[in-house]
Scaffold this motif. Structure first.
Motif, PDB file in Angstrom:
ATOM      1  N   ARG A 104      -4.719  -8.603 -38.741  1.00  0.00           N
ATOM      2  CA  ARG A 104      -4.162  -7.862 -39.878  1.00  0.00           C
ATOM      3  C   ARG A 104      -4.531  -6.597 -40.359  1.00  0.00           C
ATOM      4  O   ARG A 104      -3.574  -5.516 -40.603  1.00  0.00           O
ATOM      5  CB  ARG A 104      -5.129  -8.321 -41.220  1.00  0.00           C
ATOM      6  N   GLU A 105      -5.724  -5.898 -39.243  1.00  0.00           N
ATOM      7  CA  GLU A 105      -5.632  -4.489 -39.424  1.00  0.00           C
ATOM      8  C   GLU A 105      -4.680  -3.775 -38.311  1.00  0.00           C
ATOM      9  O   GLU A 105      -3.901  -2.738 -38.687  1.00  0.00           O
ATOM     10  CB  GLU A 105      -7.083  -4.370 -38.558  1.00  0.00           C
ATOM     11  N   VAL A 106      -4.203  -4.464 -37.602  1.00  0.00           N
ATOM     12  CA  VAL A 106      -3.348  -3.737 -36.506  1.00  0.00           C
ATOM     13  C   VAL A 106      -1.770  -3.723 -37.371  1.00  0.00           C
ATOM     14  O   VAL A 106      -1.179  -2.490 -37.224  1.00  0.00           O
ATOM     15  CB  VAL A 106      -3.279  -4.414 -35.044  1.00  0.00           C
ATOM     16  N   PHE A 107      -1.724  -4.897 -38.023  1.00  0.00           N
ATOM     17  CA  PHE A 107      -0.345  -4.956 -38.740  1.00  0.00           C
ATOM     18  C   PHE A 107      -0.405  -3.824 -39.939  1.00  0.00           C
ATOM     19  O   PHE A 107       0.511  -3.344 -40.044  1.00  0.00           O
ATOM     20  CB  PHE A 107      -0.424  -6.334 -39.128  1.00  0.00           C
ATOM     21  N   ASP A 108      -1.635  -3.691 -40.683  1.00  0.00           N
ATOM     22  CA  ASP A 108      -1.265  -2.901 -41.665  1.00  0.00           C
ATOM     23  C   ASP A 108      -1.436  -1.257 -41.047  1.00  0.00           C
ATOM     24  O   ASP A 108      -0.819  -0.658 -41.693  1.00  0.00           O
ATOM     25  CB  ASP A 108      -2.625  -2.911 -42.547  1.00  0.00           C
ATOM     26  N   ARG A 109      -2.151  -0.976 -40.030  1.00  0.00           N
ATOM     27  CA  ARG A 109      -2.005   0.174 -39.349  1.00  0.00           C
ATOM     28  C   ARG A 109      -0.826   0.403 -38.921  1.00  0.00           C
ATOM     29  O   ARG A 109      -0.406   1.706 -38.772  1.00  0.00           O
ATOM     30  CB  ARG A 109      -3.125   0.357 -38.179  1.00  0.00           C
ATOM     31  N   SER A 110       0.016  -0.250 -38.510  1.00  0.00           N
ATOM     32  CA  SER A 110       1.316  -0.039 -38.174  1.00  0.00           C
ATOM     33  C   SER A 110       2.645   0.106 -39.224  1.00  0.00           C
ATOM     34  O   SER A 110       3.632   0.376 -38.897  1.00  0.00           O
ATOM     35  CB  SER A 110       1.883  -1.229 -37.270  1.00  0.00           C
TER      36      SER A 110
END
Length: 140
Positions: A55-61
């Motif tokens: 979730r964090e990597v997806f949101d940061r992208s």
């Protein structure tokens, strides 16, 4: 969602007694109570941590990364996980990366100059084998 979560959800959301749900799903009530009160396992904790990392990597992208790019990012962070697992978790969370739109055109501007018009746009010939013409989009 596991079977236990489903039975508990039916009990709270739709007021279906757990005995009825257990009977319909062909599981015993003792099994339901055993799994309902069990402590979380290390596998469950690992899965929750992985879900948070995805979730964090997806949101940061900015919502653009799909499972292959998230897999690369997580491997760089030291996670040992497959692309298929990441894709499955993303599907459960309802996350989908954006697909890049490729520029598509039927004709491409070439680097070579255009051929000279030797027939001066007159495509009818006075006799056979005098003028040959054709429509070519691209000549290499």
């Amino acid at each position: 969602m596991t079977v236990v979560d489903f039975i508990a959800d039916q009990r709270t959301s739709h007021r279906v007694p757990h005995a009825v749900s257990c009977r319909a799903l062909e599981v015993s009530q003792s099994w339901f109570y055993k799994w309902l009160g069990r402590p979380t396992t290390t596998r469950d904790e690992h899965r929750a941590d992985l879900t948070m990392a995805i979730r964090e990597v997806f949101d940061r992208s900015g919502g653009t990364y799909g499972s292959p790019r998230i897999h690369i990012e997580l491997r760089g962070r030291g996670w040992r996980v497959s692309k298929n697992t990441i894709a499955k978790i993303m599907a459960e969370l309802g996350l989908a990366g954006r697909v890049r739109k490729r520029r598509r055109s039927l004709t491409r501007q070439g680097k070579r100059p255009a051929a000279r018009d030797l027939v001066r746009r007159k495509f009818t010939a006075p006799a056979p084998d005098v003028a040959w013409c054709g429509d070519m989009t691209e000549m290499w």
